[in-house]
Design a protein around this motif. Structure first.
Motif, PDB file in Angstrom:
ATOM      1  N   ARG C 235      28.966  38.967 -45.968  1.00 32.11           N
ATOM      2  CA  ARG C 235      29.571  37.681 -45.552  1.00 32.11           C
ATOM      3  C   ARG C 235      30.033  37.751 -44.104  1.00 32.11           C
ATOM      4  O   ARG C 235      29.871  36.815 -43.345  1.00 32.11           O
ATOM      5  CB  ARG C 235      30.747  37.345 -46.482  1.00 32.11           C
ATOM      6  CG  ARG C 235      30.300  36.733 -47.820  1.00 32.11           C
ATOM      7  CD  ARG C 235      31.454  36.004 -48.504  1.00 32.11           C
ATOM      8  NE  ARG C 235      32.486  36.913 -48.960  1.00 32.11           N
ATOM      9  CZ  ARG C 235      32.441  37.569 -50.139  1.00 32.11           C
ATOM     10  NH1 ARG C 235      31.401  37.413 -50.949  1.00 32.11           N
ATOM     11  NH2 ARG C 235      33.410  38.361 -50.474  1.00 32.11           N
ATOM     12  N   ILE C 236      30.605  38.905 -43.701  1.00 25.53           N
ATOM     13  CA  ILE C 236      31.052  39.035 -42.299  1.00 25.53           C
ATOM     14  C   ILE C 236      29.845  39.047 -41.361  1.00 25.53           C
ATOM     15  O   ILE C 236      29.878  38.433 -40.274  1.00 25.53           O
ATOM     16  CB  ILE C 236      31.897  40.309 -42.096  1.00 25.53           C
ATOM     17  CG1 ILE C 236      33.168  40.250 -42.953  1.00 25.53           C
ATOM     18  CG2 ILE C 236      32.279  40.481 -40.638  1.00 25.53           C
ATOM     19  CD1 ILE C 236      34.060  41.458 -42.821  1.00 25.53           C
ATOM     20  N   GLU C 237      28.779  39.747 -41.784  1.00 25.73           N
ATOM     21  CA  GLU C 237      27.564  39.766 -40.944  1.00 25.73           C
ATOM     22  C   GLU C 237      27.073  38.342 -40.694  1.00 25.73           C
ATOM     23  O   GLU C 237      26.694  37.981 -39.566  1.00 25.73           O
ATOM     24  CB  GLU C 237      26.454  40.579 -41.633  1.00 25.73           C
ATOM     25  CG  GLU C 237      26.683  42.082 -41.562  1.00 25.73           C
ATOM     26  CD  GLU C 237      25.734  42.869 -42.443  1.00 25.73           C
ATOM     27  OE1 GLU C 237      25.015  42.243 -43.257  1.00 25.73           O
ATOM     28  OE2 GLU C 237      25.724  44.106 -42.329  1.00 25.73           O
ATOM     29  N   ALA C 238      27.126  37.536 -41.774  1.00 19.76           N
ATOM     30  CA  ALA C 238      26.669  36.140 -41.632  1.00 19.76           C
ATOM     31  C   ALA C 238      27.623  35.364 -40.737  1.00 19.76           C
ATOM     32  O   ALA C 238      27.206  34.603 -39.859  1.00 19.76           O
ATOM     33  CB  ALA C 238      26.584  35.502 -43.024  1.00 19.76           C
ATOM     34  N   GLU C 239      28.931  35.616 -40.951  1.00 19.87           N
ATOM     35  CA  GLU C 239      29.943  34.883 -40.173  1.00 19.87           C
ATOM     36  C   GLU C 239      29.844  35.231 -38.689  1.00 19.87           C
ATOM     37  O   GLU C 239      29.956  34.366 -37.824  1.00 19.87           O
ATOM     38  CB  GLU C 239      31.318  35.262 -40.713  1.00 19.87           C
ATOM     39  CG  GLU C 239      32.442  34.379 -40.244  1.00 19.87           C
ATOM     40  CD  GLU C 239      33.771  34.874 -40.819  1.00 19.87           C
ATOM     41  OE1 GLU C 239      33.817  35.190 -42.020  1.00 19.87           O
ATOM     42  OE2 GLU C 239      34.734  34.956 -40.037  1.00 19.87           O
ATOM     43  N   LEU C 242      25.377  38.383 -36.873  1.00 22.73           N
ATOM     44  CA  LEU C 242      24.819  39.623 -36.311  1.00 22.73           C
ATOM     45  C   LEU C 242      23.307  39.606 -36.411  1.00 22.73           C
ATOM     46  O   LEU C 242      22.756  39.164 -37.437  1.00 22.73           O
ATOM     47  CB  LEU C 242      25.345  40.838 -37.078  1.00 22.73           C
ATOM     48  CG  LEU C 242      26.827  41.160 -36.909  1.00 22.73           C
ATOM     49  CD1 LEU C 242      27.197  42.365 -37.772  1.00 22.73           C
ATOM     50  CD2 LEU C 242      27.136  41.481 -35.450  1.00 22.73           C
ATOM     51  N   PRO C 243      22.642  40.076 -35.396  1.00 24.32           N
ATOM     52  CA  PRO C 243      21.176  40.151 -35.484  1.00 24.32           C
ATOM     53  C   PRO C 243      20.783  41.168 -36.570  1.00 24.32           C
ATOM     54  O   PRO C 243      21.516  42.132 -36.814  1.00 24.32           O
ATOM     55  CB  PRO C 243      20.744  40.652 -34.115  1.00 24.32           C
ATOM     56  CG  PRO C 243      21.947  41.190 -33.472  1.00 24.32           C
ATOM     57  CD  PRO C 243      23.118  40.536 -34.093  1.00 24.32           C
ATOM     58  N   PRO C 244      19.656  40.967 -37.244  1.00 28.49           N
ATOM     59  CA  PRO C 244      19.262  41.837 -38.375  1.00 28.49           C
ATOM     60  C   PRO C 244      19.273  43.320 -38.020  1.00 28.49           C
ATOM     61  O   PRO C 244      19.626  44.139 -38.851  1.00 28.49           O
ATOM     62  CB  PRO C 244      17.842  41.361 -38.709  1.00 28.49           C
ATOM     63  CG  PRO C 244      17.792  39.956 -38.202  1.00 28.49           C
ATOM     64  CD  PRO C 244      18.693  39.870 -37.014  1.00 28.49           C
ATOM     65  N   ALA C 245      18.954  43.618 -36.770  1.00 25.65           N
ATOM     66  CA  ALA C 245      18.893  45.039 -36.394  1.00 25.65           C
ATOM     67  C   ALA C 245      20.267  45.700 -36.454  1.00 25.65           C
ATOM     68  O   ALA C 245      20.384  46.915 -36.645  1.00 25.65           O
ATOM     69  CB  ALA C 245      18.316  45.172 -34.990  1.00 25.65           C
ATOM     70  N   ILE C 248      23.589  46.068 -41.827  1.00 23.45           N
ATOM     71  CA  ILE C 248      23.309  47.187 -42.733  1.00 23.45           C
ATOM     72  C   ILE C 248      21.914  46.975 -43.298  1.00 23.45           C
ATOM     73  O   ILE C 248      21.593  45.859 -43.734  1.00 23.45           O
ATOM     74  CB  ILE C 248      24.346  47.221 -43.870  1.00 23.45           C
ATOM     75  CG1 ILE C 248      25.751  47.490 -43.308  1.00 23.45           C
ATOM     76  CG2 ILE C 248      24.000  48.270 -44.930  1.00 23.45           C
ATOM     77  CD1 ILE C 248      26.877  47.290 -44.299  1.00 23.45           C
ATOM     78  N   PRO C 249      21.071  47.981 -43.284  1.00 25.12           N
ATOM     79  CA  PRO C 249      19.713  47.805 -43.827  1.00 25.12           C
ATOM     80  C   PRO C 249      19.777  47.304 -45.267  1.00 25.12           C
ATOM     81  O   PRO C 249      20.680  47.666 -46.036  1.00 25.12           O
ATOM     82  CB  PRO C 249      19.107  49.212 -43.756  1.00 25.12           C
ATOM     83  CG  PRO C 249      19.923  49.931 -42.762  1.00 25.12           C
ATOM     84  CD  PRO C 249      21.285  49.345 -42.783  1.00 25.12           C
ATOM     85  N   ARG C 250      18.831  46.464 -45.586  1.00 27.42           N
ATOM     86  CA  ARG C 250      18.802  45.861 -46.916  1.00 27.42           C
ATOM     87  C   ARG C 250      18.630  46.959 -47.990  1.00 27.42           C
ATOM     88  O   ARG C 250      17.808  47.852 -47.833  1.00 27.42           O
ATOM     89  CB  ARG C 250      17.632  44.874 -46.975  1.00 27.42           C
ATOM     90  CG  ARG C 250      17.716  43.917 -48.139  1.00 27.42           C
ATOM     91  CD  ARG C 250      16.622  42.860 -48.008  1.00 27.42           C
ATOM     92  NE  ARG C 250      16.688  41.947 -49.130  1.00 27.42           N
ATOM     93  CZ  ARG C 250      17.550  40.931 -49.219  1.00 27.42           C
ATOM     94  NH1 ARG C 250      18.358  40.683 -48.215  1.00 27.42           N
ATOM     95  NH2 ARG C 250      17.548  40.139 -50.275  1.00 27.42           N
ATOM     96  N   GLN C 251      19.390  46.844 -49.047  1.00 35.12           N
ATOM     97  CA  GLN C 251      19.313  47.832 -50.121  1.00 35.12           C
ATOM     98  C   GLN C 251      18.223  47.427 -51.112  1.00 35.12           C
ATOM     99  O   GLN C 251      17.898  46.246 -51.248  1.00 35.12           O
ATOM    100  CB  GLN C 251      20.653  47.906 -50.856  1.00 35.12           C
ATOM    101  CG  GLN C 251      21.828  48.250 -49.940  1.00 35.12           C
ATOM    102  CD  GLN C 251      21.679  49.625 -49.292  1.00 35.12           C
ATOM    103  OE1 GLN C 251      21.643  50.635 -49.955  1.00 35.12           O
ATOM    104  NE2 GLN C 251      21.562  49.637 -47.960  1.00 35.12           N
TER     105      GLN C 251
END
Lengths: 284, 274, 261
Positions: C235-239, C242-245, C248-251
């Motif tokens: 949620r924080i990454e979305a808020e 942050l660019p995908p790079a 955190i890599p997708r699990q």
């Protein structure tokens, strides 16, 4: 058989310190004594004359102030020497919860009786003291006489060469006292040395071969009983069916021969003999 | 030697078991330990086990100490005052054997006391632990820690501590003339032993002069640190906090003091007039 | 054995006994709570100094605590001194510190407000001041207990709770939860609370950096992958967009935007 005396003491002195100020009280004063083996030896004297203290010194329970002693040839009352000695202290007290048999077994263990011989030794000692029947009862239920007898049993359970008995009949009635006397004679007959410490002269006279009399820590007389009791300056003739006329004639004949008749009397039996005859068969 | 020591120990043990004082203290100790059970009426959470254990340890410490001072003194003076010692020591029984027999008999009784209280405490803790654990789980609290091997180790330490106290009392009894004197001095020595840790802690600090340091050194060598044996709470309720090797070291320490006091007791008793 | 040999042996044993006792004590003392001079003065006042020194500390602490508990049930402020004494007598007992902080930090402010006439009579500002004062007092107690209690993490969690609910100070609360997390055995939620509280305090980037580091180091390897923390991080990454790079890599187990649910 060894000829070394059972006990020798030489110049033995013992002082006790009493009270807060440490006053010196001399209990034994320069005592020299030799107790031969195979006899019943009476150590006599009033209370507090030093008899018990002497025995305690000989047994290693009290250290002497001066002098030396030996017990069965051992000068230090070592455990090896004490293993050959049986001791009945004055007014003995034993663990009340033990039965008589357990007490004698306990003492046998402490005296080094080997396990295989244990049962036989315990039963023999109980039989000797006439306590086999009462052996299962707790010591706390015993009368004074029974306590003395069980004390004797514990003293002889390991078949000792020397048996030391300190006032063994104190507080015991004449019947019990007689039984203890017989036990002492039996021990002598078995070749043991018995040291009897008492102030009851009648009993000592009955069983002892030799006596020493102590007073205030000192030795005042020592010797064979018949020798020390004999009065060589006097004679006693005991006769039966003596008529007054015959008595007068005898007195006149003695006077004519230069003898002086000091007294003529009827012999008395002792109260102890009378008591024993009257209550024979009664036990504790 | 053992052939004479063990019978004396056995009779001493039987005599001590029959003493009203021992019976009274044992019943009192068990009753006090049991008296902790009503505490469950108070909502202590996980603390309930600590309260139960602390009371049991306190009973073991206090009544055990009283018993370890009075009982050996009583057993020694019963022999001396009733003159049974006269009969025993006239036999081929050495003074050391006599003293050792008295000690072992008294120690066996003290061990019975410590093990009985520890067993009752263990039973109480085992009884209460499932309920306390379930409540902790319900309330999302940390589960209670309880170690029964720790309780066994504590009981062992108490047996060792009581042995040291009994040997100390016998040493004092061998020197003293009366039972009362032995008990009073014995009690003071036990108190000193409970406080020796203060001297040991002080000795670690560098801010003392040579004289003070010498006095501290002597006192820490003469008196055993009896406080060190009171690890019950840590051993039973937080077993992870006790460093490995602590219990064996304490047992070794107890054994050395025990031997020391028995040896000093024999030195005092060997010339004693009976 | 002769007396001379006995004396020599006794001297040797005394030396050995002292040395062995020293070694034994140096091991045992770690399990025995330290007693400070201030504590002694306090207990001397209670007439229990010898008992304390003589090995009855845990028992005396228990009895003191029961007395404090009875007073607390009567809402008597006198319990505070007894609670403190119980903590000093047995500082290893975490529950004493924990209960003391709870009683002081959560209850005493209410007692004071009631004593001053009740919630309607005492102004909100005064109520707030009372809550703050007692919460600070409780936190002081917690700080005292953390170095000595057997489970300090429990105290630090309580510190976080009091800081958040009574002081309304998310940064202070986050600091407590952070310390709790670093003090095993800490509850699983401590690191998450740190992130949540930092974010509440407006330090979103710091929250993300902290929780991401903890998640990657400790939580991702756990059997369930710690989805609560990862959902929070997503949620924080979305808020923060942050660019995908940089994310955190997708699990492997992640499906769609599962964290939004």
């Amino acid at each position: 058989m060894t000829t070394t005396p059972a006990i020798t003491v030489e110049g033995l002195t013992k002082d006790f310190r009493v009270g807060l100020r440490g006053l010196k009280l001399r209990a034994v004063d320069n005592l020299t004594l030799s107790i031969p083996r195979g006899q019943v030896y009476g150590l006599l004297g009033p209370n507090g004359c030093g008899k018990s203290t002497t025995l305690k010194i000989v047994l290693g329970l009290v250290a002497p102030t001066a002098g030396s002693f030996s017990l069965l040839g051992d000068a230090a009352a070592s455990a090896a020497a004490r293993a050959r000695v049986g001791f009945l202290p004055e007014a003995p007290y034993f663990h009340r919860f033990l039965s008589g048999r357990e007490l004698v077994r306990y003492c046998a263990q402490l005296s080094g009786v080997p396990a295989p011989a244990m049962d036989g030794a315990v039963e023999r000692a109980l039989a000797l003291a006439d306590m086999a029947e009462a052996g299962a009862r707790p010591v706390g239920t015993y009368s004074k006489g029974m306590l003395q007898r069980i004390g004797l049993a514990q003293a002889v359970v390991h078949d000792p060469e020397l048996v030391i008995l300190d006032e063994p009949t104190a507080g015991v009635d004449p019947v019990g006292s007689g039984a203890i006397g017989r036990m002492i004679r039996r021990m002598r007959d078995e070749g043991r040395t018995v040291v009897l410490c008492s102030h009851l002269l009648g009993q000592v006279e009955e069983v002892c071969d030799r006596v020493a009399i102590m007073d205030r820590g000192r030795l005042v007389l020592e010797g064979r009983l018949d020798e020390v009791l004999a009065r060589r300056d006097r004679h006693q003739i005991t006769v039966e069916n003596l008529s007054p006329a015959a008595r007068e004639a005898a007195e006149a004949a003695l006077a004519a021969a230069g003898a002086r008749v000091v007294g003529v009397d009827h012999p008395r039996q002792s109260l102890e003999d009378l008591f024993r005859r009257m209550v024979s068969g009664s036990r504790d | 030697m053992l052939a004479r020591i063990l019978p004396i120990a056995r009779v001493t043990f039987l005599e001590a078991l029959r003493q009203r004082f021992f019976g009274f203290l044992l019943v009192l100790a068990l009753a006090l330990t049991l008296a902790s059970l009503p505490l469950k009426a108070i909502d202590f959470g996980n603390q309930e086990l600590k309260f139960l254990a602390d009371l049991g340890f306190g009973v073991m410490l206090l009544l055990g100490s009283v018993l370890a001072v009075v009982l050996p003194a009583q057993l020694l003076y019963a022999e001396l005052d009733n003159r049974t010692a006269l009969t025993l020591l006239a036999k081929p029984v050495g003074r050391a054997e006599f003293l050792l027999g008295k000690f072992l008999g008294a120690w066996a009784v003290l061990a019975v006391f410590a093990v009985a209280v520890a067993a009752l405490l263990g039973a109480i803790l085992a009884l209460r632990e499932p309920e306390v654990a379930a409540r902790a789980a319900r309330l999302d609290l940390a589960p209670p820690e309880l170690s029964f091997p720790g309780l066994a180790a504590h009981a062992l330490l108490q047996v060792a501590r009581l042995g040291v106290v009994a040997a100390l009392t016998l040493m004092i009894g061998a020197l003293a003339r009366t039972f009362l004197y032995t008990v009073v001095v014995g009690a003071m020595a036990v108190l000193a032993g409970q406080l020796v840790w203060i001297a040991q802690e002080a000795l670690r600090r560098p801010d003392h002069g040579a004289v003070a340091k010498g006095a501290l050194w002597v006192s820490t060598h003469l008196f055993p640190n009896l406080q060190a044996f009171n690890l019950g709470e840590a051993l039973v309720l937080a077993p992870g906090t006790v460093e490995a090797g602590t219990v064996p070291w304490l047992l070794l320490s107890g054994a050395t003091y025990l031997l020391l006091f028995l040896l000093l007791g024999w030195l005092a008793f060997r010339r004693r007039e009976i | 054995m002769g007396a001379r040999l006995g004396i020599v042996l006794a001297l040797a044993l005394a030396l050995a006994a002292g040395s062995v006792a020293e070694s034994a004590w140096s091991r045992a003392r770690r399990a025995v709570p330290e007693l400070r001079r201030a504590d002694l003065e306090l207990t001397a006042g209670q007439g229990a100094l010898l008992g304390v020194l003589g090995g009855f500390r845990p028992l005396l602490a228990d009895l003191t605590w029961i007395r404090a508990y009875v007073r607390w049930e009567r809402r008597d402020r006198g319990c505070e001194a007894l609670l403190r004494l119980a903590c000093l007598l047995d500082p290893h007992a975490t529950a004493f510190w924990e209960n003391r902080a709870n009683m002081v930090g959560l209850d005493m402010a209410h007692w004071e407000i009631r004593a001053r006439g009740g919630y309607l009579k005492v102004s909100p500002a005064d109520q707030q001041a009372a809550f703050h004062r007692f919460a600070h007092k409780a936190l002081e107690g917690i700080e005292e207990g953390v170095p000595v209690a057997r489970r300090p993490s429990a105290l630090l969690v309580l510190g976080g709770y009091l800081s958040e609910t009574k002081l309304g100070d998310p940064l202070r609360a986050a600091a407590y939860y952070r310390r709790a997390h670093e003090t095993p055995p800490a509850p699983w939620y401590c690191a998450y609370f740190v992130g949540r509280l930092l974010k509440d305090a407006g330090q979103t980037r710091e929250a993300y950096a902290y929780l991401r580091e903890v998640w990657q180091r400790e939580l991702s390897g756990q059997r369930d992958g710690s989805p609560t923390e990862l959902a929070f991080l997503r949620r924080i990454e979305a808020e923060l967009r942050l660019p995908p790079a940089l994310r955190i890599p997708r699990q492997e187990w992640e499906e769609g935007e599962w964290w939004v649910r």
